[in-house]
Scaffold this motif. Structure first.
Motif, PDB file in Angstrom:
ATOM      1  N   LEU A  77       0.804  -1.222   0.000  1.00 34.16           N
ATOM      2  CA  LEU A  77       0.000   0.000   0.000  1.00 34.16           C
ATOM      3  C   LEU A  77       0.842   1.278   0.000  1.00 34.16           C
ATOM      4  O   LEU A  77       0.297   2.377  -0.019  1.00 34.16           O
ATOM      5  CB  LEU A  77      -0.933   0.003   1.214  1.00 34.16           C
ATOM      6  CG  LEU A  77      -1.994  -1.093   1.238  1.00 34.16           C
ATOM      7  CD1 LEU A  77      -2.720  -1.109   2.576  1.00 34.16           C
ATOM      8  CD2 LEU A  77      -2.981  -0.916   0.088  1.00 34.16           C
ATOM      9  N   GLY A  78       2.156   1.125   0.025  1.00 35.49           N
ATOM     10  CA  GLY A  78       3.038   2.292   0.009  1.00 35.49           C
ATOM     11  C   GLY A  78       3.055   3.065   1.317  1.00 35.49           C
ATOM     12  O   GLY A  78       3.310   4.265   1.325  1.00 35.49           O
ATOM     13  N   LYS A  79       2.819   2.395   2.416  1.00 29.89           N
ATOM     14  CA  LYS A  79       2.824   3.032   3.744  1.00 29.89           C
ATOM     15  C   LYS A  79       4.253   2.990   4.289  1.00 29.89           C
ATOM     16  O   LYS A  79       4.553   2.268   5.248  1.00 29.89           O
ATOM     17  CB  LYS A  79       1.833   2.335   4.672  1.00 29.89           C
ATOM     18  CG  LYS A  79       0.389   2.480   4.221  1.00 29.89           C
ATOM     19  CD  LYS A  79      -0.544   1.834   5.216  1.00 29.89           C
ATOM     20  CE  LYS A  79      -1.976   2.004   4.814  1.00 29.89           C
ATOM     21  NZ  LYS A  79      -2.523   3.320   5.087  1.00 29.89           N
ATOM     22  N   HIS A  80       5.125   3.792   3.686  1.00 32.42           N
ATOM     23  CA  HIS A  80       6.552   3.725   3.977  1.00 32.42           C
ATOM     24  C   HIS A  80       6.894   4.100   5.417  1.00 32.42           C
ATOM     25  O   HIS A  80       7.768   3.483   6.033  1.00 32.42           O
ATOM     26  CB  HIS A  80       7.332   4.602   2.996  1.00 32.42           C
ATOM     27  CG  HIS A  80       7.097   4.218   1.572  1.00 32.42           C
ATOM     28  ND1 HIS A  80       7.577   3.049   1.031  1.00 32.42           N
ATOM     29  CD2 HIS A  80       6.377   4.825   0.594  1.00 32.42           C
ATOM     30  CE1 HIS A  80       7.189   2.951  -0.233  1.00 32.42           C
ATOM     31  NE2 HIS A  80       6.454   4.018  -0.519  1.00 32.42           N
ATOM     32  N   ALA A  81       6.227   5.087   5.972  1.00 30.72           N
ATOM     33  CA  ALA A  81       6.517   5.494   7.344  1.00 30.72           C
ATOM     34  C   ALA A  81       6.203   4.369   8.333  1.00 30.72           C
ATOM     35  O   ALA A  81       6.916   4.180   9.318  1.00 30.72           O
ATOM     36  CB  ALA A  81       5.716   6.745   7.703  1.00 30.72           C
ATOM     37  N   GLU A  82       5.153   3.624   8.053  1.00 32.67           N
ATOM     38  CA  GLU A  82       4.764   2.543   8.953  1.00 32.67           C
ATOM     39  C   GLU A  82       5.648   1.307   8.791  1.00 32.67           C
ATOM     40  O   GLU A  82       5.728   0.491   9.704  1.00 32.67           O
ATOM     41  CB  GLU A  82       3.300   2.185   8.728  1.00 32.67           C
ATOM     42  CG  GLU A  82       2.379   3.308   9.157  1.00 32.67           C
ATOM     43  CD  GLU A  82       0.927   2.939   9.077  1.00 32.67           C
ATOM     44  OE1 GLU A  82       0.595   1.763   9.247  1.00 32.67           O
ATOM     45  OE2 GLU A  82       0.125   3.856   8.847  1.00 32.67           O
ATOM     46  N   LEU A  83       6.315   1.165   7.665  1.00 30.87           N
ATOM     47  CA  LEU A  83       7.190   0.012   7.446  1.00 30.87           C
ATOM     48  C   LEU A  83       8.262  -0.082   8.530  1.00 30.87           C
ATOM     49  O   LEU A  83       8.528  -1.166   9.049  1.00 30.87           O
ATOM     50  CB  LEU A  83       7.852   0.084   6.069  1.00 30.87           C
ATOM     51  CG  LEU A  83       6.973  -0.225   4.874  1.00 30.87           C
ATOM     52  CD1 LEU A  83       7.711   0.080   3.577  1.00 30.87           C
ATOM     53  CD2 LEU A  83       6.521  -1.672   4.895  1.00 30.87           C
ATOM     54  N   ILE A  84       8.850   1.039   8.860  1.00 30.89           N
ATOM     55  CA  ILE A  84       9.926   1.048   9.864  1.00 30.89           C
ATOM     56  C   ILE A  84       9.377   0.638  11.226  1.00 30.89           C
ATOM     57  O   ILE A  84       9.982  -0.177  11.930  1.00 30.89           O
ATOM     58  CB  ILE A  84      10.603   2.429   9.928  1.00 30.89           C
ATOM     59  CG1 ILE A  84      11.299   2.700   8.587  1.00 30.89           C
ATOM     60  CG2 ILE A  84      11.587   2.514  11.083  1.00 30.89           C
ATOM     61  CD1 ILE A  84      11.768   4.119   8.404  1.00 30.89           C
ATOM     62  N   GLU A  85       8.225   1.178  11.601  1.00 29.10           N
ATOM     63  CA  GLU A  85       7.615   0.835  12.894  1.00 29.10           C
ATOM     64  C   GLU A  85       7.294  -0.657  12.969  1.00 29.10           C
ATOM     65  O   GLU A  85       7.562  -1.301  13.985  1.00 29.10           O
ATOM     66  CB  GLU A  85       6.333   1.636  13.099  1.00 29.10           C
ATOM     67  CG  GLU A  85       6.528   3.114  13.276  1.00 29.10           C
ATOM     68  CD  GLU A  85       5.208   3.861  13.318  1.00 29.10           C
ATOM     69  OE1 GLU A  85       4.173   3.244  13.645  1.00 29.10           O
ATOM     70  OE2 GLU A  85       5.215   5.063  13.027  1.00 29.10           O
ATOM     71  N   ILE A  86       6.715  -1.185  11.909  1.00 26.59           N
ATOM     72  CA  ILE A  86       6.335  -2.601  11.884  1.00 26.59           C
ATOM     73  C   ILE A  86       7.588  -3.478  11.931  1.00 26.59           C
ATOM     74  O   ILE A  86       7.634  -4.461  12.671  1.00 26.59           O
ATOM     75  CB  ILE A  86       5.488  -2.925  10.643  1.00 26.59           C
ATOM     76  CG1 ILE A  86       4.183  -2.131  10.674  1.00 26.59           C
ATOM     77  CG2 ILE A  86       5.204  -4.414  10.557  1.00 26.59           C
ATOM     78  CD1 ILE A  86       3.445  -2.093   9.342  1.00 26.59           C
ATOM     79  N   ALA A  87       8.608  -3.108  11.153  1.00 28.26           N
ATOM     80  CA  ALA A  87       9.855  -3.888  11.155  1.00 28.26           C
ATOM     81  C   ALA A  87      10.508  -3.880  12.525  1.00 28.26           C
ATOM     82  O   ALA A  87      11.003  -4.916  12.992  1.00 28.26           O
ATOM     83  CB  ALA A  87      10.812  -3.329  10.100  1.00 28.26           C
ATOM     84  N   ASP A  88      10.490  -2.729  13.203  1.00 31.41           N
ATOM     85  CA  ASP A  88      11.043  -2.664  14.561  1.00 31.41           C
ATOM     86  C   ASP A  88      10.274  -3.564  15.513  1.00 31.41           C
ATOM     87  O   ASP A  88      10.868  -4.278  16.325  1.00 31.41           O
ATOM     88  CB  ASP A  88      11.021  -1.219  15.082  1.00 31.41           C
ATOM     89  CG  ASP A  88      12.071  -0.345  14.420  1.00 31.41           C
ATOM     90  OD1 ASP A  88      13.011  -0.882  13.805  1.00 31.41           O
ATOM     91  OD2 ASP A  88      11.943   0.889  14.516  1.00 31.41           O
ATOM     92  N   GLU A  89       8.955  -3.541  15.421  1.00 36.43           N
ATOM     93  CA  GLU A  89       8.137  -4.385  16.285  1.00 36.43           C
ATOM     94  C   GLU A  89       8.387  -5.860  15.995  1.00 36.43           C
ATOM     95  O   GLU A  89       8.475  -6.685  16.909  1.00 36.43           O
ATOM     96  CB  GLU A  89       6.649  -4.061  16.087  1.00 36.43           C
ATOM     97  CG  GLU A  89       5.763  -4.704  17.106  1.00 36.43           C
ATOM     98  CD  GLU A  89       4.305  -4.301  16.971  1.00 36.43           C
ATOM     99  OE1 GLU A  89       3.469  -4.976  17.613  1.00 36.43           O
ATOM    100  OE2 GLU A  89       3.978  -3.343  16.244  1.00 36.43           O
ATOM    101  N   LEU A  90       8.545  -6.212  14.725  1.00 35.54           N
ATOM    102  CA  LEU A  90       8.811  -7.596  14.332  1.00 35.54           C
ATOM    103  C   LEU A  90      10.159  -8.055  14.880  1.00 35.54           C
ATOM    104  O   LEU A  90      10.288  -9.182  15.362  1.00 35.54           O
ATOM    105  CB  LEU A  90       8.750  -7.748  12.815  1.00 35.54           C
ATOM    106  CG  LEU A  90       8.918  -9.143  12.248  1.00 35.54           C
ATOM    107  CD1 LEU A  90       7.874 -10.092  12.809  1.00 35.54           C
ATOM    108  CD2 LEU A  90       8.817  -9.098  10.730  1.00 35.54           C
TER     109      LEU A  90
END
Length: 93
Positions: A77-90
């Motif tokens: 979906l191109g939610k680039h800002a959220e990618l970093i947050e999700i990757a950190d949580e993962l």
């Protein structure tokens, strides 16, 4: 239904999981809800990202799987800002 997702019949899997989800025993509902979100993701349904983001899972393995698919959905979906947050949580799982 999970096998249908693997066979590229995700739309059918979504319908089947949706039908059986209310009937699942309590100890299988988390897995069922996650599999529904994963099937939606594979079907490219617009609801997949929202469902994955809103799921609260108590089992660490299921939550890690949720985050994996949430990361893929955010990327799609191109939610680039959220990618970093999700990757950190993962990474923390």
């Amino acid at each position: 239904a999970i096998r249908l997702t693997e066979l590229n019949e995700a739309g059918r899997a979504v319908r089947e999981i949706t039908a059986i989800l209310p009937e699942l025993p309590a100890d299988q509902r988390e897995l069922g809800a996650l599999e529904l979100a994963v099937a939606e993701h594979h079907a490219r349904a617009s609801t997949a990202y929202t469902r994955l983001k809103s799921l609260t899972l108590t089992e660490p393995d299921l939550d890690a799987k949720r985050l994996h698919y949430l990361l893929q959905a955010a990327r799609r979906l191109g939610k680039h800002a959220e990618l970093i947050e999700i990757a950190d949580e993962l990474r923390q799982k």
